[in-house]
Motif scaffolding. Sequence first.
Motif, PDB file in Angstrom:
ATOM      1  N   GLY A 140      95.670  17.428  93.219  1.00 25.19           N
ATOM      2  CA  GLY A 140      95.014  16.709  93.260  1.00 25.19           C
ATOM      3  C   GLY A 140      95.487  16.034  91.614  1.00 25.19           C
ATOM      4  N   GLN A 141      95.595  16.002  90.727  1.00 26.61           N
ATOM      5  CA  GLN A 141      94.557  15.908  89.324  1.00 26.61           C
ATOM      6  C   GLN A 141      95.955  14.962  89.342  1.00 26.61           C
ATOM      7  OE1 GLN A 141      92.024  17.128  87.150  1.00 26.61           O
ATOM      8  NE2 GLN A 141      91.428  18.050  89.428  1.00 26.61           N
ATOM      9  N   TRP A 142      97.105  14.566  89.763  1.00 24.08           N
ATOM     10  CA  TRP A 142      97.466  13.396  89.589  1.00 24.08           C
ATOM     11  C   TRP A 142      97.075  12.205  89.386  1.00 24.08           C
ATOM     12  CZ3 TRP A 142      99.046   9.699  92.635  1.00 24.08           C
ATOM     13  CH2 TRP A 142      98.978  10.028  93.905  1.00 24.08           C
ATOM     14  N   VAL A 143      96.216  11.939  90.877  1.00 21.68           N
ATOM     15  CA  VAL A 143      94.911  11.073  91.165  1.00 21.68           C
ATOM     16  C   VAL A 143      94.565   9.960  89.880  1.00 21.68           C
ATOM     17  CG1 VAL A 143      93.172   9.797  92.522  1.00 21.68           C
ATOM     18  CG2 VAL A 143      95.879  11.259  93.334  1.00 21.68           C
ATOM     19  N   ILE A 144      94.495  10.907  89.382  1.00 22.61           N
ATOM     20  CA  ILE A 144      93.131  10.763  87.437  1.00 22.61           C
ATOM     21  C   ILE A 144      93.932  11.033  87.299  1.00 22.61           C
ATOM     22  CG2 ILE A 144      91.734  11.660  86.750  1.00 22.61           C
ATOM     23  CD1 ILE A 144      90.094  12.289  88.671  1.00 22.61           C
ATOM     24  N   LYS A 145      95.338  11.183  86.443  1.00 25.06           N
ATOM     25  CA  LYS A 145      95.966  10.495  85.313  1.00 25.06           C
ATOM     26  C   LYS A 145      96.579   9.259  85.800  1.00 25.06           C
ATOM     27  CE  LYS A 145     100.418  11.983  83.468  1.00 25.06           C
ATOM     28  NZ  LYS A 145     101.623  12.729  83.659  1.00 25.06           N
ATOM     29  N   HIS A 146      96.578   9.060  87.253  1.00 25.77           N
ATOM     30  CA  HIS A 146      97.590   8.059  87.920  1.00 25.77           C
ATOM     31  C   HIS A 146      96.964   6.632  87.662  1.00 25.77           C
ATOM     32  CE1 HIS A 146     101.096   6.175  89.954  1.00 25.77           C
ATOM     33  NE2 HIS A 146     100.136   5.234  90.658  1.00 25.77           N
ATOM     34  N   TRP A 147      94.902   7.272  87.647  1.00 23.86           N
ATOM     35  CA  TRP A 147      94.249   5.680  87.343  1.00 23.86           C
ATOM     36  C   TRP A 147      93.830   6.002  86.805  1.00 23.86           C
ATOM     37  CZ3 TRP A 147      97.027   6.207  92.755  1.00 23.86           C
ATOM     38  CH2 TRP A 147      96.961   5.348  93.433  1.00 23.86           C
ATOM     39  N   ALA A 148      93.599   6.980  85.266  1.00 20.03           N
ATOM     40  CA  ALA A 148      92.986   6.752  84.535  1.00 20.03           C
ATOM     41  C   ALA A 148      92.342   5.759  83.658  1.00 20.03           C
ATOM     42  CB  ALA A 148      94.150   7.736  83.631  1.00 20.03           C
ATOM     43  N   PRO A 149      92.805   4.853  83.973  1.00 20.96           N
ATOM     44  CA  PRO A 149      90.503   3.401  82.868  1.00 20.96           C
ATOM     45  C   PRO A 149      89.965   3.557  83.979  1.00 20.96           C
ATOM     46  CG  PRO A 149      93.692   2.915  83.600  1.00 20.96           C
ATOM     47  CD  PRO A 149      93.963   4.171  84.166  1.00 20.96           C
ATOM     48  N   TRP A 150      90.448   3.868  85.207  1.00 18.61           N
ATOM     49  CA  TRP A 150      89.233   3.845  86.374  1.00 18.61           C
ATOM     50  C   TRP A 150      88.429   5.761  86.559  1.00 18.61           C
ATOM     51  CZ3 TRP A 150      93.822   1.063  86.905  1.00 18.61           C
ATOM     52  CH2 TRP A 150      94.099  -0.202  87.236  1.00 18.61           C
ATOM     53  N   LEU A 151      89.161   6.364  86.829  1.00 22.72           N
ATOM     54  CA  LEU A 151      88.939   7.673  87.045  1.00 22.72           C
ATOM     55  C   LEU A 151      88.784   8.538  85.281  1.00 22.72           C
ATOM     56  CD1 LEU A 151      90.947   8.266  90.092  1.00 22.72           C
ATOM     57  CD2 LEU A 151      88.506   7.142  89.481  1.00 22.72           C
ATOM     58  N   ASP A 152      89.555   8.438  85.045  1.00 25.50           N
ATOM     59  CA  ASP A 152      89.230   9.700  83.580  1.00 25.50           C
ATOM     60  C   ASP A 152      87.908   8.963  82.617  1.00 25.50           C
ATOM     61  OD1 ASP A 152      90.162  11.515  81.327  1.00 25.50           O
ATOM     62  OD2 ASP A 152      91.926  11.155  81.266  1.00 25.50           O
ATOM     63  N   LYS A 153      86.980   9.577  82.293  1.00 23.22           N
ATOM     64  CA  LYS A 153      86.007   8.693  81.513  1.00 23.22           C
ATOM     65  C   LYS A 153      86.596   9.474  80.509  1.00 23.22           C
ATOM     66  CE  LYS A 153      82.809  10.968  84.884  1.00 23.22           C
ATOM     67  NZ  LYS A 153      81.265  10.398  85.629  1.00 23.22           N
ATOM     68  N   THR A 154      87.473  10.019  79.954  1.00 19.10           N
ATOM     69  CA  THR A 154      87.634  10.133  78.423  1.00 19.10           C
ATOM     70  C   THR A 154      88.959   8.974  77.758  1.00 19.10           C
ATOM     71  OG1 THR A 154      89.532  11.604  78.373  1.00 19.10           O
ATOM     72  CG2 THR A 154      86.849  12.724  78.353  1.00 19.10           C
ATOM     73  N   HIS A 155      89.533   8.351  79.050  1.00 19.76           N
ATOM     74  CA  HIS A 155      89.966   7.402  78.520  1.00 19.76           C
ATOM     75  C   HIS A 155      90.005   6.684  77.756  1.00 19.76           C
ATOM     76  CE1 HIS A 155      92.759   3.639  79.225  1.00 19.76           C
ATOM     77  NE2 HIS A 155      93.523   4.739  79.799  1.00 19.76           N
ATOM     78  N   PRO A 156      91.003   6.120  76.836  1.00 22.03           N
ATOM     79  CA  PRO A 156      90.354   5.479  75.946  1.00 22.03           C
ATOM     80  C   PRO A 156      89.806   3.689  75.560  1.00 22.03           C
ATOM     81  CG  PRO A 156      92.625   5.673  75.439  1.00 22.03           C
ATOM     82  CD  PRO A 156      92.094   6.681  76.543  1.00 22.03           C
ATOM     83  N   ASN A 157      90.563   3.374  76.781  1.00 21.50           N
ATOM     84  CA  ASN A 157      90.298   2.018  77.357  1.00 21.50           C
ATOM     85  C   ASN A 157      89.995   1.664  78.974  1.00 21.50           C
ATOM     86  OD1 ASN A 157      90.412  -0.951  77.819  1.00 21.50           O
ATOM     87  ND2 ASN A 157      92.664  -1.177  77.967  1.00 21.50           N
ATOM     88  N   PRO A 158      88.454   2.599  79.472  1.00 19.75           N
ATOM     89  CA  PRO A 158      88.036   1.843  80.446  1.00 19.75           C
ATOM     90  C   PRO A 158      88.412   0.965  81.288  1.00 19.75           C
ATOM     91  CG  PRO A 158      86.648   2.996  78.917  1.00 19.75           C
ATOM     92  CD  PRO A 158      87.612   2.769  78.048  1.00 19.75           C
ATOM     93  N   ALA A 159      88.623   0.723  82.378  1.00 19.58           N
ATOM     94  CA  ALA A 159      88.326  -0.344  83.135  1.00 19.58           C
ATOM     95  C   ALA A 159      86.701  -0.049  83.879  1.00 19.58           C
ATOM     96  CB  ALA A 159      89.485  -0.168  83.985  1.00 19.58           C
ATOM     97  N   LYS A 160      87.191  -1.603  84.112  1.00 19.98           N
ATOM     98  CA  LYS A 160      85.686  -1.625  85.275  1.00 19.98           C
ATOM     99  C   LYS A 160      86.292  -1.511  86.473  1.00 19.98           C
ATOM    100  CE  LYS A 160      83.353  -4.506  81.796  1.00 19.98           C
ATOM    101  NZ  LYS A 160      83.490  -6.651  81.249  1.00 19.98           N
TER     102      LYS A 160
END
Length: 195
Positions: A140-160
């Motif tokens: 199920g980790q693919w979901v974190i990768k697919h929506w990384a800007p919102w879900l991955d706390k380490t994403h370099p450009n996080p989305a609001k």
Amino acid sequence: YLSPADEVFYGGQAGGGKTFLAIGLATTAHKRSLILRRINKDAVKVVPFIKELYEGDDGYNGQLQRFITSDGRHIDIAGCEMEEDKQRFKGDPHDLIIFDEGTDFLESQYRFIIGWNRSSDPKQRCRVLVTSNPPTTAEGQWVIKHWAPWLDKTHPNPAKPGELRWFTTIGGVDVEVEGPGPHIIPGEAEPIKAR
């Protein structure tokens, strides 16, 4: 419900209304919907929720696992337990495809099935909704990768929350692009979609 994104991820705790959002969209904003759960026996558990929320004639056909509302909306309910089960949805267009508990699905199932997110009515909006709790398995980790800007706390450009981002797929890899386009992308690319 009001998000303009082509692919929406709606998460939250158990009992947070995720399935009710899916049913609300299917019964009010779309003509042909597909509600998927990974296991077929879990998928049919959605039917009582539809009957509870939808005030209209009981239009459920258990053999087809299809609910038809009194105003003609089709809601197909199905499971996709095995990897190869995704083939059952080939060539069957739905303007709304819902993955209820999205982290239960394989990424390959998701990507294959959303290829049939379309409508013959040019006025009908098409979208994909993934409802889910956090992943409980590695699959199920693919979901974190697919929506990384919102879900991955380490994403370099996080989305609001609620911010739209645009993506295309180049050589099997998702690539974020600046805005809805048009864009000149070398090689073959899928259409640009908002998440």
